[in-house]
Design an enzyme around this catalytic site. Structure first.
Site, PDB file in Angstrom:
ATOM      1  N   LYS A 101      26.980  86.553  30.503  1.00  0.00           N
ATOM      2  CA  LYS A 101      25.600  86.247  31.068  1.00  0.00           C
ATOM      3  C   LYS A 101      25.139  84.969  30.522  1.00  0.00           C
ATOM      4  O   LYS A 101      25.578  84.226  29.743  1.00  0.00           O
ATOM      5  CB  LYS A 101      24.951  87.390  30.417  1.00  0.00           C
ATOM      6  CG  LYS A 101      25.239  88.918  30.958  1.00  0.00           C
ATOM      7  CD  LYS A 101      24.528  89.946  30.345  1.00  0.00           C
ATOM      8  CE  LYS A 101      24.995  91.308  31.037  1.00  0.00           C
ATOM      9  NZ  LYS A 101      24.336  92.573  30.658  1.00  0.00           N
ATOM     10  N   TYR A 160      23.191  95.172  40.532  1.00  0.00           N
ATOM     11  CA  TYR A 160      22.546  96.173  39.441  1.00  0.00           C
ATOM     12  C   TYR A 160      21.816  97.225  40.603  1.00  0.00           C
ATOM     13  O   TYR A 160      20.888  97.792  39.857  1.00  0.00           O
ATOM     14  CB  TYR A 160      21.686  95.456  38.650  1.00  0.00           C
ATOM     15  CG  TYR A 160      22.486  94.822  37.396  1.00  0.00           C
ATOM     16  CD1 TYR A 160      23.136  95.642  36.606  1.00  0.00           C
ATOM     17  CD2 TYR A 160      22.225  93.568  37.011  1.00  0.00           C
ATOM     18  CE1 TYR A 160      23.831  95.104  35.603  1.00  0.00           C
ATOM     19  CE2 TYR A 160      22.846  93.044  35.906  1.00  0.00           C
ATOM     20  CZ  TYR A 160      23.823  93.974  35.250  1.00  0.00           C
ATOM     21  OH  TYR A 160      24.303  93.276  33.990  1.00  0.00           O
ATOM     22  N   ARG A 213      35.939  97.581  28.413  1.00  0.00           N
ATOM     23  CA  ARG A 213      34.568  98.165  28.003  1.00  0.00           C
ATOM     24  C   ARG A 213      34.612  98.443  26.507  1.00  0.00           C
ATOM     25  O   ARG A 213      33.638  98.232  25.974  1.00  0.00           O
ATOM     26  CB  ARG A 213      34.247  99.576  28.872  1.00  0.00           C
ATOM     27  CG  ARG A 213      34.099  99.373  30.114  1.00  0.00           C
ATOM     28  CD  ARG A 213      32.573  98.711  30.491  1.00  0.00           C
ATOM     29  NE  ARG A 213      31.551  99.685  29.946  1.00  0.00           N
ATOM     30  CZ  ARG A 213      30.292  99.866  30.398  1.00  0.00           C
ATOM     31  NH1 ARG A 213      29.839  98.764  31.101  1.00  0.00           N
ATOM     32  NH2 ARG A 213      29.279 100.731  30.084  1.00  0.00           N
ATOM     33  N   THR A 216      26.345  99.504  25.380  1.00  0.00           N
ATOM     34  CA  THR A 216      25.270  98.634  25.998  1.00  0.00           C
ATOM     35  C   THR A 216      23.992  98.060  25.165  1.00  0.00           C
ATOM     36  O   THR A 216      24.039  96.816  25.250  1.00  0.00           O
ATOM     37  CB  THR A 216      24.630  99.637  27.219  1.00  0.00           C
ATOM     38  OG1 THR A 216      25.591 100.066  27.872  1.00  0.00           O
ATOM     39  CG2 THR A 216      23.489  98.793  27.877  1.00  0.00           C
ATOM     40  N   ARG A 271      30.084  92.673  21.802  1.00  0.00           N
ATOM     41  CA  ARG A 271      28.411  92.818  21.689  1.00  0.00           C
ATOM     42  C   ARG A 271      28.139  93.096  19.996  1.00  0.00           C
ATOM     43  O   ARG A 271      26.931  92.708  19.669  1.00  0.00           O
ATOM     44  CB  ARG A 271      27.673  93.918  22.567  1.00  0.00           C
ATOM     45  CG  ARG A 271      27.736  93.590  23.884  1.00  0.00           C
ATOM     46  CD  ARG A 271      27.480  94.799  24.749  1.00  0.00           C
ATOM     47  NE  ARG A 271      27.203  94.394  26.246  1.00  0.00           N
ATOM     48  CZ  ARG A 271      27.361  95.354  27.051  1.00  0.00           C
ATOM     49  NH1 ARG A 271      27.328  96.385  26.958  1.00  0.00           N
ATOM     50  NH2 ARG A 271      27.336  94.667  28.767  1.00  0.00           N
ATOM     51  N   VAL A 327      19.508  94.668  23.486  1.00  0.00           N
ATOM     52  CA  VAL A 327      20.005  95.214  24.713  1.00  0.00           C
ATOM     53  C   VAL A 327      19.581  94.049  25.893  1.00  0.00           C
ATOM     54  O   VAL A 327      20.431  94.136  26.727  1.00  0.00           O
ATOM     55  CB  VAL A 327      19.705  96.553  24.853  1.00  0.00           C
ATOM     56  CG1 VAL A 327      17.865  96.513  25.122  1.00  0.00           C
ATOM     57  CG2 VAL A 327      20.472  97.244  26.020  1.00  0.00           C
ATOM     58  N   ASN A 342      22.400  90.819  25.917  1.00  0.00           N
ATOM     59  CA  ASN A 342      23.695  91.494  25.419  1.00  0.00           C
ATOM     60  C   ASN A 342      25.199  90.662  25.793  1.00  0.00           C
ATOM     61  O   ASN A 342      26.256  91.363  26.009  1.00  0.00           O
ATOM     62  CB  ASN A 342      23.892  92.907  25.665  1.00  0.00           C
ATOM     63  CG  ASN A 342      23.831  93.085  26.921  1.00  0.00           C
ATOM     64  OD1 ASN A 342      23.790  92.375  27.817  1.00  0.00           O
ATOM     65  ND2 ASN A 342      24.009  94.704  27.277  1.00  0.00           N
ATOM     66  N   HIS A 380      28.909  91.177  30.946  1.00  0.00           N
ATOM     67  CA  HIS A 380      29.004  92.250  31.648  1.00  0.00           C
ATOM     68  C   HIS A 380      30.379  92.769  31.699  1.00  0.00           C
ATOM     69  O   HIS A 380      31.302  91.870  32.040  1.00  0.00           O
ATOM     70  CB  HIS A 380      28.411  92.169  33.097  1.00  0.00           C
ATOM     71  CG  HIS A 380      28.689  93.092  33.902  1.00  0.00           C
ATOM     72  ND1 HIS A 380      28.258  94.280  34.146  1.00  0.00           N
ATOM     73  CD2 HIS A 380      29.659  93.180  34.896  1.00  0.00           C
ATOM     74  CE1 HIS A 380      28.675  95.144  35.072  1.00  0.00           C
ATOM     75  NE2 HIS A 380      29.456  94.428  35.747  1.00  0.00           N
ATOM     76  N   GLU A 386      32.415  95.230  42.589  1.00  0.00           N
ATOM     77  CA  GLU A 386      31.886  94.139  42.093  1.00  0.00           C
ATOM     78  C   GLU A 386      32.765  92.827  41.922  1.00  0.00           C
ATOM     79  O   GLU A 386      32.318  91.786  42.351  1.00  0.00           O
ATOM     80  CB  GLU A 386      31.572  94.377  40.325  1.00  0.00           C
ATOM     81  CG  GLU A 386      30.638  95.397  40.043  1.00  0.00           C
ATOM     82  CD  GLU A 386      30.456  95.841  38.703  1.00  0.00           C
ATOM     83  OE1 GLU A 386      31.121  95.143  37.824  1.00  0.00           O
ATOM     84  OE2 GLU A 386      29.635  96.744  38.328  1.00  0.00           O
TER      85      GLU A 386
END
Ligand code: IDP
Length: 160
Positions: A20, A60, A96, A102, A113, A120, A123, A126, A137
């Site tokens: 991000k 999103y 993940r 998250t 993270r 949050v 973070n 993604h 995606e």
């Protein structure tokens, strides 16, 4: 589309990961990519881009009723994103796990993270949350012909 691109299961499973804008600004691209490289996953697509509002709203869409939705889209529009597709056995779930929860506050040390961020709403990364989301995606962010299938010389040392 060749056989490798259409068979996205087993060792050919794919996930969409994106560093991000905060991760890019904080010079974490190399370190984050390194995690997935060291793990043994294969990078098959990568680009640095400024995402449009439309793309982010679509990305999103499942969160469109949340109070933070517009703030989230603005955050994701606030600078370049490093968009990537990674491939490997169970890559969706394992990525993940490597990313953490998250909320960075709930993420254990050793996760991305857990190690690199605090809030949050900033973070840093993604990762698709299911095989279905990954498929959606990847097609949203990449044209299939921009993904590169390649044989990794270390594959025998990673898989039985
Ligand atoms: P995920 O990124 O771990 O899959 P989601 O629930 O899909 O989590 O949320 C998407 C993104 O929205 C999060 O990564 C985070 O950047 C942002 N977000 C989630 N919950 C909040 C919140 O309560 N406040 C602000 N931003 C949030």
């Amino acid at each position: 589309a060749n056989i490798f691109q259409s068979t996205c299961t087993g060792v050919n499973e794919r996930t969409f990961l994106a560093i991000k804008p905060d991760g890019v600004q904080r010079h974490l691209i190399g370190e984050i990519i390194r995690h997935f490289e060291k793990k043994g996953f294969k990078l098959v697509g990568m680009k640095l881009m400024q995402a449009s509002e439309d793309l982010l709203k679509e990305h999103y869409i499942a969160l469109c009723d949340r109070p933070f939705y517009s703030h989230l889209v603005e955050y994701m529009r606030s600078g370049p994103i490093a968009a990537m597709v990674w491939q490997g056995l169970d890559v969706v779930k394992m990525a993940r796990t490597m990313i953490g929860e998250t909320n960075p506050a709930d993420s254990r040390p050793g996760t991305i993270r857990g190690d690199f961020c605090i809030e949050v709403s900033k973070n840093v990364i993604h990762g698709s949350d299911s095989i279905e989301s990954a498929r959606r995606e990847i097609s949203l962010w990449f044209h299939t012909d921009k993904l590169t299938c390649w044989a990794e010389s270390t594959e025998h040392w990673i898989y039985e």
